[in-house]
Design a protein around this motif. Structure first.
Motif, PDB file in Angstrom:
ATOM      1  N   GLU A   1      40.280  40.615  28.315  1.00 62.90           N
ATOM      2  CA  GLU A   1      40.001  41.417  29.509  1.00 62.90           C
ATOM      3  C   GLU A   1      38.545  41.869  29.577  1.00 62.90           C
ATOM      4  O   GLU A   1      38.031  42.159  30.665  1.00 62.90           O
ATOM      5  CB  GLU A   1      40.908  42.646  29.544  1.00 62.90           C
ATOM      6  CG  GLU A   1      42.346  42.363  29.920  1.00 62.90           C
ATOM      7  CD  GLU A   1      43.192  41.916  28.740  1.00 62.90           C
ATOM      8  OE1 GLU A   1      44.402  41.693  28.936  1.00 62.90           O
ATOM      9  OE2 GLU A   1      42.647  41.776  27.615  1.00 62.90           O
TER      10      GLU A   1
ATOM     11  N   ALA B   1      36.612  39.833  32.011  1.00 65.18           N
ATOM     12  CA  ALA B   1      37.305  39.551  33.271  1.00 65.18           C
ATOM     13  C   ALA B   1      36.356  39.409  34.444  1.00 65.18           C
ATOM     14  O   ALA B   1      36.568  38.579  35.337  1.00 65.18           O
ATOM     15  CB  ALA B   1      38.335  40.644  33.560  1.00 65.18           C
TER      16      ALA B   1
ATOM     17  N   PHE C   1      42.578  48.010  33.848  1.00 63.70           N
ATOM     18  CA  PHE C   1      42.210  46.865  34.675  1.00 63.70           C
ATOM     19  C   PHE C   1      43.316  46.507  35.647  1.00 63.70           C
ATOM     20  O   PHE C   1      43.051  46.079  36.772  1.00 63.70           O
ATOM     21  CB  PHE C   1      41.848  45.667  33.798  1.00 63.70           C
ATOM     22  CG  PHE C   1      40.547  45.848  33.056  1.00 63.70           C
ATOM     23  CD1 PHE C   1      39.837  47.029  33.148  1.00 63.70           C
ATOM     24  CD2 PHE C   1      40.034  44.840  32.264  1.00 63.70           C
ATOM     25  CE1 PHE C   1      38.652  47.225  32.467  1.00 63.70           C
ATOM     26  CE2 PHE C   1      38.846  45.013  31.579  1.00 63.70           C
ATOM     27  CZ  PHE C   1      38.161  46.206  31.683  1.00 63.70           C
ATOM     28  N   ARG C   2      44.570  46.653  35.231  1.00 59.49           N
ATOM     29  CA  ARG C   2      45.668  46.417  36.158  1.00 59.49           C
ATOM     30  C   ARG C   2      45.591  47.407  37.320  1.00 59.49           C
ATOM     31  O   ARG C   2      45.822  47.043  38.480  1.00 59.49           O
ATOM     32  CB  ARG C   2      47.006  46.549  35.425  1.00 59.49           C
ATOM     33  CG  ARG C   2      48.208  46.198  36.281  1.00 59.49           C
ATOM     34  CD  ARG C   2      49.495  46.186  35.480  1.00 59.49           C
ATOM     35  NE  ARG C   2      49.822  47.509  34.959  1.00 59.49           N
ATOM     36  CZ  ARG C   2      50.917  47.750  34.255  1.00 59.49           C
ATOM     37  NH1 ARG C   2      51.755  46.777  33.944  1.00 59.49           N
ATOM     38  NH2 ARG C   2      51.165  48.974  33.828  1.00 59.49           N
TER      39      ARG C   2
ATOM     40  N   ARG D   1      42.669  46.312  39.604  1.00 55.09           N
ATOM     41  CA  ARG D   1      43.011  45.110  40.364  1.00 55.09           C
ATOM     42  C   ARG D   1      43.925  45.448  41.540  1.00 55.09           C
ATOM     43  O   ARG D   1      43.781  44.875  42.628  1.00 55.09           O
ATOM     44  CB  ARG D   1      43.673  44.097  39.429  1.00 55.09           C
ATOM     45  CG  ARG D   1      43.838  42.705  40.029  1.00 55.09           C
ATOM     46  CD  ARG D   1      44.253  41.704  38.962  1.00 55.09           C
ATOM     47  NE  ARG D   1      45.498  42.076  38.317  1.00 55.09           N
ATOM     48  CZ  ARG D   1      45.665  42.180  37.009  1.00 55.09           C
ATOM     49  NH1 ARG D   1      44.656  41.946  36.193  1.00 55.09           N
ATOM     50  NH2 ARG D   1      46.824  42.517  36.496  1.00 55.09           N
TER      51      ARG D   1
ATOM     52  N   TRP E   1      37.882  43.536  43.577  1.00 53.21           N
ATOM     53  CA  TRP E   1      38.251  42.677  42.449  1.00 53.21           C
ATOM     54  C   TRP E   1      38.130  41.208  42.840  1.00 53.21           C
ATOM     55  O   TRP E   1      37.578  40.394  42.086  1.00 53.21           O
ATOM     56  CB  TRP E   1      39.669  42.998  41.990  1.00 53.21           C
ATOM     57  CG  TRP E   1      40.052  42.309  40.705  1.00 53.21           C
ATOM     58  CD1 TRP E   1      40.556  41.056  40.565  1.00 53.21           C
ATOM     59  CD2 TRP E   1      39.930  42.838  39.379  1.00 53.21           C
ATOM     60  NE1 TRP E   1      40.778  40.770  39.236  1.00 53.21           N
ATOM     61  CE2 TRP E   1      40.403  41.838  38.488  1.00 53.21           C
ATOM     62  CE3 TRP E   1      39.486  44.061  38.862  1.00 53.21           C
ATOM     63  CZ2 TRP E   1      40.427  42.028  37.102  1.00 53.21           C
ATOM     64  CZ3 TRP E   1      39.518  44.244  37.476  1.00 53.21           C
ATOM     65  CH2 TRP E   1      39.977  43.239  36.624  1.00 53.21           C
TER      66      TRP E   1
ATOM     67  N   VAL F   1      35.974  38.150  41.241  1.00 54.70           N
ATOM     68  CA  VAL F   1      36.581  36.906  40.756  1.00 54.70           C
ATOM     69  C   VAL F   1      35.826  35.693  41.292  1.00 54.70           C
ATOM     70  O   VAL F   1      35.703  34.671  40.598  1.00 54.70           O
ATOM     71  CB  VAL F   1      38.075  36.865  41.156  1.00 54.70           C
ATOM     72  CG1 VAL F   1      38.658  35.473  40.981  1.00 54.70           C
ATOM     73  CG2 VAL F   1      38.868  37.884  40.337  1.00 54.70           C
TER      74      VAL F   1
ATOM     75  N   ARG G   1      33.275  34.049  39.035  1.00 53.07           N
ATOM     76  CA  ARG G   1      33.634  33.489  37.741  1.00 53.07           C
ATOM     77  C   ARG G   1      33.194  32.036  37.584  1.00 53.07           C
ATOM     78  O   ARG G   1      32.827  31.612  36.491  1.00 53.07           O
ATOM     79  CB  ARG G   1      35.146  33.593  37.536  1.00 53.07           C
ATOM     80  CG  ARG G   1      35.654  34.991  37.256  1.00 53.07           C
ATOM     81  CD  ARG G   1      37.161  35.020  37.159  1.00 53.07           C
ATOM     82  NE  ARG G   1      37.664  36.320  36.750  1.00 53.07           N
ATOM     83  CZ  ARG G   1      38.950  36.663  36.744  1.00 53.07           C
ATOM     84  NH1 ARG G   1      39.859  35.770  37.142  1.00 53.07           N
ATOM     85  NH2 ARG G   1      39.332  37.859  36.365  1.00 53.07           N
TER      86      ARG G   1
ATOM     87  N   HIS H   1      41.876  32.230  35.557  1.00 58.54           N
ATOM     88  CA  HIS H   1      42.821  33.217  36.045  1.00 58.54           C
ATOM     89  C   HIS H   1      42.796  34.436  35.135  1.00 58.54           C
ATOM     90  O   HIS H   1      42.346  34.358  33.997  1.00 58.54           O
ATOM     91  CB  HIS H   1      44.245  32.640  36.063  1.00 58.54           C
ATOM     92  CG  HIS H   1      44.347  31.318  36.768  1.00 58.54           C
ATOM     93  ND1 HIS H   1      44.634  30.145  36.103  1.00 58.54           N
ATOM     94  CD2 HIS H   1      44.170  30.994  38.071  1.00 58.54           C
ATOM     95  CE1 HIS H   1      44.639  29.149  36.975  1.00 58.54           C
ATOM     96  NE2 HIS H   1      44.367  29.631  38.158  1.00 58.54           N
ATOM     97  N   ASP H   2      43.310  35.531  35.656  1.00 58.03           N
ATOM     98  CA  ASP H   2      43.476  36.702  34.800  1.00 58.03           C
ATOM     99  C   ASP H   2      44.444  36.345  33.668  1.00 58.03           C
ATOM    100  O   ASP H   2      45.378  35.561  33.843  1.00 58.03           O
ATOM    101  CB  ASP H   2      44.032  37.880  35.603  1.00 58.03           C
ATOM    102  CG  ASP H   2      43.021  38.416  36.603  1.00 58.03           C
ATOM    103  OD1 ASP H   2      41.814  38.325  36.328  1.00 58.03           O
ATOM    104  OD2 ASP H   2      43.439  38.914  37.668  1.00 58.03           O
TER     105      ASP H   2
ATOM    106  N   GLU I   1      54.234  35.990  35.242  1.00 60.01           N
ATOM    107  CA  GLU I   1      52.806  35.671  35.288  1.00 60.01           C
ATOM    108  C   GLU I   1      52.533  34.324  34.624  1.00 60.01           C
ATOM    109  O   GLU I   1      51.668  33.569  35.080  1.00 60.01           O
ATOM    110  CB  GLU I   1      51.994  36.785  34.620  1.00 60.01           C
ATOM    111  CG  GLU I   1      52.006  38.082  35.412  1.00 60.01           C
ATOM    112  CD  GLU I   1      51.048  39.105  34.851  1.00 60.01           C
ATOM    113  OE1 GLU I   1      50.115  38.715  34.115  1.00 60.01           O
ATOM    114  OE2 GLU I   1      51.223  40.297  35.129  1.00 60.01           O
TER     115      GLU I   1
END
Length: 563
Positions: free
Chosen positions: A225, A228, A352-353, A356, A363, A367, A370, A427-428, A436
């Motif tokens: 994380e 991230a 972080f959850r 997000r 967020w 992303v 990345r 991806h996360d 997930e």
């Protein structure tokens, strides 16, 4: 136990019923004393987590540590706390604080372990709904679960451990050497005492705070994380790097507290760690800590709620089969517990959850960056002058000029002329959550369409012809190009049969692990087979059998080779 799946198998129902029986019995035992129960359980969780941390640091454990399976104890946290957290709003104010009795401690460990084992078995049984396990009944109270070794995922875990070691070895040197830490600990020892004979009291200073903040940053580097998003991405009112820093500060306080406990025990051997590892605080005081850290006053309560394990978010942790990575545990309207186990499990996951979910547009914008970071990492792994990695992707077009697809990155070996066309997937991360995991598997599978389109665009042309067509300033070979689908984490999944074999499906940690061994020759051509060779080490594992026995249920878990 709260089940969040609409369709449970018979095995899952049986396991869930045994868990509900344990919870009901515990609720009856502690009826009217729910706060005492929560305190006892969190103390057991903290003691277990610290014992596990110390065993990892020393690579050895004493007899007491060896008698406990710390993985199951921590995994049982959400399920074990459920009967009590749901009743706290009816409890009187105040904190029933005092030293824990041996029989209460024994109950806490036993109850947590049973809840953790059943949580683990529930996940194993749930794999049947994804075609990754089979369950059968010897009789109504005896289940057999057969699960194949997750060979691709075991291989990835091996590579991730190597990545973690690499990250720690590449971290900046600790500003304190062994003698410096010894001097610091001597001063800390003079600061700490147990004035009432069983609890803990200590002072602090800025040098200590700074040293443990640095230690927290090093500890945090092992967690995925932490990468991230880029540090400068704005999430809400602050940068991602500042959110990381807030987590590191909290973890630093926990690591410092753990060492103060150890030093107190040297000074006062009769003080039990289980009585002093867990602390409590007023909610208003925690709000103030966040405001002093720069969080706007209106954001402090929701941020604290996201970081607190309470009845309203137990479902989130249970349905993911995760250890709650909370910084706080609910203890009624006015107070929270300050546990160690959540941050030691993962200092970033819970916050972080929350970020997000709360700041989704911010967020998502982060992303989007990345891909460029991933290309930069590729360029570092395959450096000039031997390799060429352009700093941008390429659009592939049909003969009529319309867009066909993108190639996220290109790697060209100048020595051998090998050309690789790459699709990058970042991806996360996911942990034990099966939903997930399935989401990541489905998303990776979309690269089949990319593979088909790129091959249609190649249309039999050689790497040399493609390099010229894309304007690359390097000579390529008169051989076909290679296709890589590179996932930041998991690229291959147990049970997955649909991945197009015309591309190589590779996890980034696996590529890094192969490169660390410095293979000779045409490395771009060799990497796919070297990764599979690494995976093959896990394909011949012997079958393992585990027996779990509960008052009303027996479960045999067989981990077998893939059929």
């Amino acid at each position: 136990m709260s089940q969040n799946h609409r369709h449970l198998t018979d095995a899952e129902h049986a396991i869930a019923q045994q868990l509900r029986d344990f919870q009901a019995k515990a609720a009856k035992m502690w009826c009217g004393y729910e706060k005492e129960a929560v305190i006892a359980l969190v103390r057991a969780l903290d003691t277990s987590a610290v014992m596990r941390l110390q065993r990892a640091d020393t690579q050895k454990g004493g007899a007491a540590a060896g008698q406990l399976d710390h993985r199951f104890i921590s995994l049982g946290a959400a399920a074990a706390l459920r009967p009590f957290l749901t009743k706290l709003e009816n409890q009187p104010s105040g904190v029933p604080w005092g030293p824990i009795q041996p029989n209460i401690s024994q109950f806490a460990y036993s109850y947590l372990s049973c809840c953790g084992q059943l949580t683990h078995l529930s996940r194993m049984a749930a794999l049947e709904r994804q075609g990754l396990a089979t369950t059968s009944f010897v009789n109504a109270n005896h289940i057999i679960i057969q699960v194949p070794y997750s060979v691709p995922e075991l291989s990835l875990q091996y590579a991730l451990k190597a990545r973690s070691s690499r990250a720690l070895s590449n971290a900046p040197e600790d500003s304190l050497d062994e003698l410096g830490w010894q001097k610091l600990h001597n001063r800390m020892k003079s600061y700490v005492d147990a004035p009432d004979g069983w609890f803990i009291s200590y002072n602090n200073d800025q040098e200590i705070v700074s040293a443990y903040l640095e230690r927290a940053k090093r500890y945090g580097r092992r967690y995925l994380e932490s990468e991230a998003l880029p540090d400068d991405v704005k999430i809400g009112d602050r940068s991602f790097g500042e959110w990381i820093h807030a987590c590191d500060q909290a973890l630093g306080r926990i690591l410092c507290h753990i060492d103060f406990v150890s030093l107190l025990q040297q000074k006062r051997p009769r003080v039990a760690a289980s009585n002093v590892l867990t602390l409590f605080a007023r909610r208003d005081d925690i709000d103030e800590v966040w405001r002093e850290a720069g969080l706007p006053a209106d954001r402090a309560p929701p941020t604290m709620q996201a970081l607190t394990l309470e009845s309203s978010n137990l479902d989130d942790w249970e349905k993911a089969y995760e250890v709650p990575c909370a910084f706080y545990v609910d203890l009624g309207k006015e107070h929270v517990l300050l546990p160690c186990f959540g941050a030691l499990t993962n200092p970033y996951f819970a916050l972080f959850r929350h970020l997000r979910n709360t700041y989704k547009p911010d967020w998502d914008r982060g992303v989007d960056r990345r891909e460029a970071i991933f290309r930069t990492d590729l360029a570092k792994a395959f450096p000039e002058p031997d390799f060429l990695v352009p700093p941008h992707g390429f659009q592939l077009r049909r003969p009529n000029g319309s867009k066909l697809t993108d190639v996220d990155a290109i790697v060209l070996d100048r020595r051998h002329g090998t050309l690789v066309l790459v699709q990058l997937k970042w991806h996360d991360v996911f942990g034990f959550s099966l939903s997930e995991r399935e989401s990541r598997r489905r998303n990776i599978a979309k690269a089949n369409e990319w593979t088909e389109r790129v091959i249609s665009w190649i249309d039999g042309r050689t790497s040399a012809e493609l390099a010229k067509a894309m304007g690359l300033d390097a000579k390529a070979a008169d051989a076909p190009p290679i296709l890589y689908v590179v996932a930041r984490y998991a690229a291959r999944f147990t049970g997955e049969q649909s991945q197009d074999p015309r591309a190589s499906w590779l996890g980034w940690p696996e590529i890094q692990n192969v490169l660390d061994k410095d293979p000779a020759g045409d490395v771009l051509s060799l990497i796919p087979q070297l990764v599979l060779d690494q995976q093959a080490r896990f394909a011949e594992l012997e079958e393992r059998r585990f027996e779990f026995r509960f008052p009303s249920l027996a479960v045999d878990l067989h981990i077998t080779q893939e059929p």
